[in-house]
Design a protein around this motif. Structure first.
Motif, PDB file in Angstrom:
ATOM      1  N   GLU A  27       0.835  -1.195   0.000  1.00 54.25           N
ATOM      2  CA  GLU A  27       0.000   0.000   0.000  1.00 54.25           C
ATOM      3  C   GLU A  27       0.872   1.249   0.000  1.00 54.25           C
ATOM      4  O   GLU A  27       1.711   1.434   0.895  1.00 54.25           O
ATOM      5  N   GLU A  28       0.684   2.101  -0.979  1.00 56.36           N
ATOM      6  CA  GLU A  28       1.548   3.268  -1.166  1.00 56.36           C
ATOM      7  C   GLU A  28       1.409   4.276  -0.034  1.00 56.36           C
ATOM      8  O   GLU A  28       2.367   4.925   0.368  1.00 56.36           O
ATOM      9  N   ARG A  29       0.213   4.392   0.532  1.00 55.28           N
ATOM     10  CA  ARG A  29      -0.028   5.431   1.537  1.00 55.28           C
ATOM     11  C   ARG A  29       0.471   5.052   2.919  1.00 55.28           C
ATOM     12  O   ARG A  29       0.782   5.924   3.730  1.00 55.28           O
ATOM     13  N   THR A  30       0.562   3.747   3.208  1.00 56.28           N
ATOM     14  CA  THR A  30       0.943   3.307   4.550  1.00 56.28           C
ATOM     15  C   THR A  30       2.196   2.441   4.574  1.00 56.28           C
ATOM     16  O   THR A  30       2.704   2.136   5.650  1.00 56.28           O
ATOM     17  N   GLN A  74      -6.908  -2.413  -7.059  1.00 57.14           N
ATOM     18  CA  GLN A  74      -5.639  -1.836  -6.636  1.00 57.14           C
ATOM     19  C   GLN A  74      -5.080  -0.991  -7.784  1.00 57.14           C
ATOM     20  O   GLN A  74      -4.707  -1.529  -8.824  1.00 57.14           O
ATOM     21  N   GLN A  75      -5.053   0.323  -7.573  1.00 61.90           N
ATOM     22  CA  GLN A  75      -4.523   1.233  -8.583  1.00 61.90           C
ATOM     23  C   GLN A  75      -3.005   1.271  -8.471  1.00 61.90           C
ATOM     24  O   GLN A  75      -2.455   1.594  -7.425  1.00 61.90           O
ATOM     25  N   VAL A  77       0.674   2.420  -8.537  1.00 57.39           N
ATOM     26  CA  VAL A  77       1.432   3.659  -8.408  1.00 57.39           C
ATOM     27  C   VAL A  77       2.820   3.501  -9.024  1.00 57.39           C
ATOM     28  O   VAL A  77       3.293   4.362  -9.765  1.00 57.39           O
ATOM     29  N   ARG A  91       3.598  -1.085  -5.840  1.00 62.47           N
ATOM     30  CA  ARG A  91       2.996  -0.167  -4.873  1.00 62.47           C
ATOM     31  C   ARG A  91       1.667   0.325  -5.443  1.00 62.47           C
ATOM     32  O   ARG A  91       1.605   0.735  -6.604  1.00 62.47           O
ATOM     33  N   LYS A  93      -2.572   1.978  -4.642  1.00 61.39           N
ATOM     34  CA  LYS A  93      -3.592   2.591  -3.807  1.00 61.39           C
ATOM     35  C   LYS A  93      -4.764   1.616  -3.800  1.00 61.39           C
ATOM     36  O   LYS A  93      -5.421   1.417  -4.828  1.00 61.39           O
ATOM     37  N   ASP A  95      -8.336   0.030  -3.044  1.00 64.97           N
ATOM     38  CA  ASP A  95      -9.716   0.429  -2.834  1.00 64.97           C
ATOM     39  C   ASP A  95     -10.430  -0.688  -2.083  1.00 64.97           C
ATOM     40  O   ASP A  95     -11.203  -1.449  -2.649  1.00 64.97           O
TER      41      ASP A  95
END
Length: 227
Positions: A27-30, A74-75, A77, A91, A93, A95
């Motif tokens: 997960e790119e954000r975490t 999963q988008q 990145v 990596r 994002k 959903d």
């Protein structure tokens, strides 16, 4: 990205005897590792073309689009390879949850906590995972499912009741009672977080942010909470 560029990427990798390459999804954000799956040349092409993850199922022997059935896509990145070009790191994002159990990540069962790492966060993370899984498995015999189905008014009422019981336990000076009521309060808070789309990581990040601030400044009309 042109078809020639995609072909160049696909062909520079090293696949195993079955024509597959292990793929770690993060997960790119975490930075949380969500899952490990396999790609072949065709699923990698589709991933690069569509911008969402595609994998190859070894059991079904077919391509599968992550989220094609569940909607939890999963988008992409970025995509990187290791030094031997035989493993991918994708990596994304995400959903929705990555695991078929309904958990955010397939890696939720901690066998050995890191040295010096408190057990508390692991227990809370496991609690959050179980609450999240209950929502997606629709267990109608579960108290957790009942709270999530009933909604925020019921959850909020329970938090109010449990908060009051913690205060009463504290005034009674009974340590075990304080522990038990505090556990009840934390559980209902975790249910509220799930209902409102808040993660344990969100709360921990806010606590970490406050711990790095100095003082306990109060401004008129605004309270800047620090530790």
């Amino acid at each position: 990205m042109t078809s020639e560029e995609i072909t160049a990427i696909v062909r520079r990798l090293t696949y195993n005897e079955q024509g597959l390459i292990p793929t770690v999804v993060q997960e790119e954000r975490t930075d949380k590792v969500l899952m490990v799956a396999y790609m072949n040349e065709e699923s990698l092409r589709r991933t690069l073309t569509d911008g969402e993850t595609w994998f190859y199922s070894r059991s079904r022997q077919e391509l599968w689009h992550k989220g094609g059935t569940s909607g939890h896509t999963q988008q992409v990145v970025s995509i990187a390879t290791d030094c031997d070009a035989d493993t991918l790191l994708v990596r994304v994002k995400a959903d929705g949850p990555a695991c078929h159990t309904g958990a955010e990540s397939c890696f939720y069962d901690t066998l050995l906590p890191a040295d010096g790492e408190a057990e508390g966060p692991h227990v809370l993370a496991d609690l959050a995972r179980r609450i999240e899984a209950t929502r997606h498995t629709h267990s109608e015999t579960s108290y957790t499912e009942y709270l999530l189905r009933t909604g925020i008014d019921k959850i909020g009422k329970k938090i109010g009741e449990e908060s009051a019981e913690v205060i009463i336990a504290a005034k009674n000076g009974n340590k075990q009672e304080i522990v038990a009521e505090s556990a009840d309060l934390l559980y209902h808070l975790a249910v509220l977080w799930e209902d409102r789309g808040v993660t344990l990581q969100d709360v921990m990040a806010e606590l970490s942010r406050r711990s790095h601030k100095q003082g306990n400044k109060k401004e008129v009309g605004h309270l800047d909470k620090t530790f």
